[in-house]
Write a protein that holds these residues in place. Structure first.
Motif, PDB file in Angstrom:
ATOM      1  N   ASN A   1      30.525 -14.311 -36.289  1.00 30.83           N
ATOM      2  CA  ASN A   1      31.133 -15.387 -35.499  1.00 30.83           C
ATOM      3  C   ASN A   1      31.144 -15.012 -34.023  1.00 30.83           C
TER       4      ASN A   1
ATOM      5  N   VAL B   1      29.053 -17.128 -31.427  1.00 36.79           N
ATOM      6  CA  VAL B   1      29.458 -16.984 -30.023  1.00 36.79           C
ATOM      7  C   VAL B   1      29.007 -15.608 -29.540  1.00 36.79           C
TER       8      VAL B   1
ATOM      9  N   TYR C   1      29.598 -16.604 -23.086  1.00 32.67           N
ATOM     10  CA  TYR C   1      30.477 -16.110 -22.032  1.00 32.67           C
ATOM     11  C   TYR C   1      29.850 -14.861 -21.443  1.00 32.67           C
TER      12      TYR C   1
ATOM     13  N   PHE D   1      47.072  -9.948 -26.378  1.00 32.06           N
ATOM     14  CA  PHE D   1      46.902 -11.181 -27.157  1.00 32.06           C
ATOM     15  C   PHE D   1      47.408 -10.972 -28.579  1.00 32.06           C
TER      16      PHE D   1
ATOM     17  N   LEU E   1      39.847 -17.747 -23.930  1.00 33.58           N
ATOM     18  CA  LEU E   1      38.744 -18.654 -24.270  1.00 33.58           C
ATOM     19  C   LEU E   1      38.201 -18.389 -25.674  1.00 33.58           C
ATOM     20  N   LEU E   2      38.099 -17.135 -26.029  1.00 34.19           N
ATOM     21  CA  LEU E   2      37.599 -16.805 -27.376  1.00 34.19           C
ATOM     22  C   LEU E   2      38.546 -17.330 -28.441  1.00 34.19           C
ATOM     23  N   HIS E   3      39.842 -17.342 -28.109  1.00 29.86           N
ATOM     24  CA  HIS E   3      40.832 -17.814 -29.069  1.00 29.86           C
ATOM     25  C   HIS E   3      40.938 -19.341 -29.064  1.00 29.86           C
TER      26      HIS E   3
ATOM     27  N   GLU F   1      39.109 -21.809 -27.090  1.00 32.34           N
ATOM     28  CA  GLU F   1      37.943 -22.664 -26.941  1.00 32.34           C
ATOM     29  C   GLU F   1      36.899 -22.389 -28.049  1.00 32.34           C
ATOM     30  N   ALA F   2      36.512 -21.135 -28.146  1.00 29.37           N
ATOM     31  CA  ALA F   2      35.475 -20.778 -29.133  1.00 29.37           C
ATOM     32  C   ALA F   2      36.071 -20.629 -30.531  1.00 29.37           C
TER      33      ALA F   2
ATOM     34  N   VAL G   1      37.052 -18.052 -32.244  1.00 33.28           N
ATOM     35  CA  VAL G   1      36.456 -17.012 -33.089  1.00 33.28           C
ATOM     36  C   VAL G   1      37.384 -15.816 -33.281  1.00 33.28           C
TER      37      VAL G   1
END
Lengths: 325, 245
Positions: free
Chosen positions: A260, A282, A300, A320, B237-239, B241-242, B244
């Motif tokens: 992923n 991604v 990205y 996070f 963004l990974l969390h 928007e994407a 993943v």
């Protein structure tokens, strides 16, 4: 008629790639208006096999002959075909993982069943029976029509998002009739890294290239992978100079993976490397060279030194993680 | 030791991929073809190393039209003993495997070594199919192969590592990186290749599949660039928007 799927376990757990194949088989069975049955060979944990019901398997045939634990492609092929015949399967689904690559082509010949090697989508059954797969190292896709009544679909790992329910499969003891003489492969030794996430099964992968400047700098990649529950990988030049072991090498001559998330640190993205990773959902690229071709394939990008950026990414990810728990 | 090495020709890795005839055929105009890397670098070279040590012959076999003889001559220049060309374009893996089996079935080969996959259709099929047709053992993703006391000792990939297995001869092995190093043909080899035997045989194989259409992989949208000092934003963004992580 039915759909049958070949199931493997590793250290008493059904492999993630097998669960995906089971889900694919169940979805294909729905399309064909029939049921999906699993065949498991050798040592398995019964509770694990029962859980295949969660992805839609109605029944598991289990031949518990421990000889199957020695991976013998000829014997396993005979066993899968015997099971397929007994449940009158028209479609055989096998994960195209390391073992599946050895078995699926054999099963195709034994059943004289047309095969799709590396399916990436469910079959289209409206006109004929067509399955999509990647070709030209991920640069294109082909819709392959199977012309025979019997079909073998070898499923690329990490292809479908599976839907998990709560059902229990029944387990039925099954004798495949394979004799001792059919086993000719002897396993001499196994070199295996345990306790880390297997690269081909991983949903998240952190990978390093020459931009990491030396094997002593891999701590940052390992730390990030560890925090994220990701597997580690590397580019070919890095494996060639033995900074990292070959079983981490992804690319045209190494593994093809479809996680992923693929984070590439200090990898320029040569076409041969992209061939192994362009199926990733991604891609994050960290590179000092803004002209690196990898940025064109990335979702990205971070234009900076991987040795400086990775520790910051580790800190950000930790923050996070603690905020979301 | 009698070894058979199936070799395939493929578009060069950097070739532009396009399709014609309503996306049903690969556009070969201006495409440079090469010998399939894993066939040439690993399968063929390891076969040569084995006969250099044990004695014997290496036969290369290729399915394709007459113009692909240049690839066969290259394999002969690298050192193969002789060659066979199956006179037909390849349609699917089963057809090619069946043709190779028809040629090989009464020739008593001790070993068949293929590359792990071709870089065009990425199948990893031919070796396993030939093995099943011959009803002999098969190991794929093999990074090491030695012959000891009439048995093949092979290292193969498993999840997270390698396994060393022993199988009896005859058998089929599909080779990958680690098996051998690429050899560049020298002048003597190139001159010698011109006079080596090249047999042409007819195709008897049938295809079980057909490609109904091709599509190019969707283009990626532009890469979103982020400041190296703002990794919190990348994680967000990974969390969000994407989705993943």
């Amino acid at each position: 008629m039915s759909v049958i799927v070949y199931i493997e376990s590793n250290e008493n757990r059904v492999k993630k790639t097998s669960i995906e194949a089971a889900f694919y088989a169940a979805e294909t069975a729905k399309l064909l208006g029939t049921e999906a049955i699993a065949i498991a060979l050798g040592s398995h944990d019964a509770a694990e096999l029962e859980k295949l019901g969660n992805v839609g398997i109605s029944k598991v045939l289990h031949d518990s002959n421990v000889k199957f634990d020695q991976f013998d492609t000829r014997a396993i092929t005979k066993a899968i075909v015997a099971a397929s015949t007994s449940v009158n399967a028209d479609v055989v689904v096998i994960s195209y993982n390391q073992n599946g690559k050895a078995i699926a082509p054999r099963v195709s010949v034994r059943m004289k069943a047309g095969m799709v090697a590396g399916a990436t989508a469910l079959p289209y059954t409206s006109a004929g029976f067509t399955v999509r797969k990647n070709v030209f190292s991920g640069k294109a896709m082909a819709n392959v029509q199977i012309l025979t009544e019997k079909k073998v679909i070898a499923l690329t790992p990490n292809t479908l998002q599976k839907v998990v329910g709560v059902n229990t499969s029944t387990i039925e003891a099954f004798s495949t009739g394979v004799s001792d003489a059919d086993f000719t492969t002897v396993i001499k030794s196994v070199e295996k890294v345990t306790g880390t996430v297997s690269l081909t099964e991983a949903e998240l992968v952190v990978s390093g290239g020459r931009g990491m400047k030396g094997p002593e700098n891999w701590g940052a990649i390992e730390e990030l992978a560890n925090e994220m529950g990701a597997a580690t990988a590397c580019s070919r030049p890095v494996a060639d100079v033995h900074w990292r072991p070959h079983h981490e090498h992804v690319g045209q001559t190494g593994f093809t993976i479809r996680p992923n998330l693929y984070i590439a640190a200090g990898i320029s993205g040569a076409i041969q490397h992209l061939a192994g990773v362009n199926g990733s959902k991604v891609i994050v690229v960290i590179n000092t060279d803004l002209e690196a071709p990898f940025f064109k394939a990335a979702d990205y990008g971070v234009n900076g030194d991987a040795l400086v950026v990775l520790p910051k990414l580790v800190e950000a990810y930790k923050k996070f993680k603690s905020a979301s728990h | 030791m009698k070894i058979l090495v199936p070799i395939s020709k493929v578009p060069d890795t950097t070739a532009k991929i396009a399709f014609t005839d309503g996306n049903t055929k690969f556009a070969t105009d201006n495409v440079t073809f090469i010998l399939n890397p894993t066939d040439e670098w690993y399968a063929l070279v390891r076969a040569l190393e084995i006969v250099e040590k044990e004695g014997g012959t290496v036969t290369v076999i290729h399915q394709g039209a007459a113009e692909s003889e240049q690839f066969i001559r290259k394999a002969l220049a690298i050192g193969a003993t002789d060659a066979v060309r199956i006179d037909a374009e390849a349609t699917d893996a089963y057809q090619v495997a069946h043709n190779i089996f028809e040629y090989a079935k009464d020739k008593s080969f001790d070993l068949v070594i293929t590359g792990k996959e071709t870089i065009d259709y990425n199948g990893t099929q031919i070796g396993g199919m030939i093995a099943e047709m011959m009803d002999i053992p098969y190991v794929t993703l093999a990074s090491k192969l030695d012959i000891e006391n009439g048995k093949a000792i092979v290292a193969r990939d498993i999840e997270g590592g390698k396994e060393i297995v022993e199988i009896p001869l005859p058998c089929v092995i599909a080779a990958q990186k680690g098996m051998a190093e690429q050899r560049i043909p020298n002048m003597k080899g190139i001159m010698g290749a011109r006079t080596k035997s090249l047999t042409v045989v007819a195709s008897a194989g049938e295809a079980l599949t057909t490609i109904s259409s091709f599509e190019l992989a969707p283009q990626k949208t532009a890469c979103k660039m982020l400041s190296p000092d703002d990794m919190d934003e990348l994680v967000r963004l990974l969390h969000e928007e994407a989705k993943v992580i």
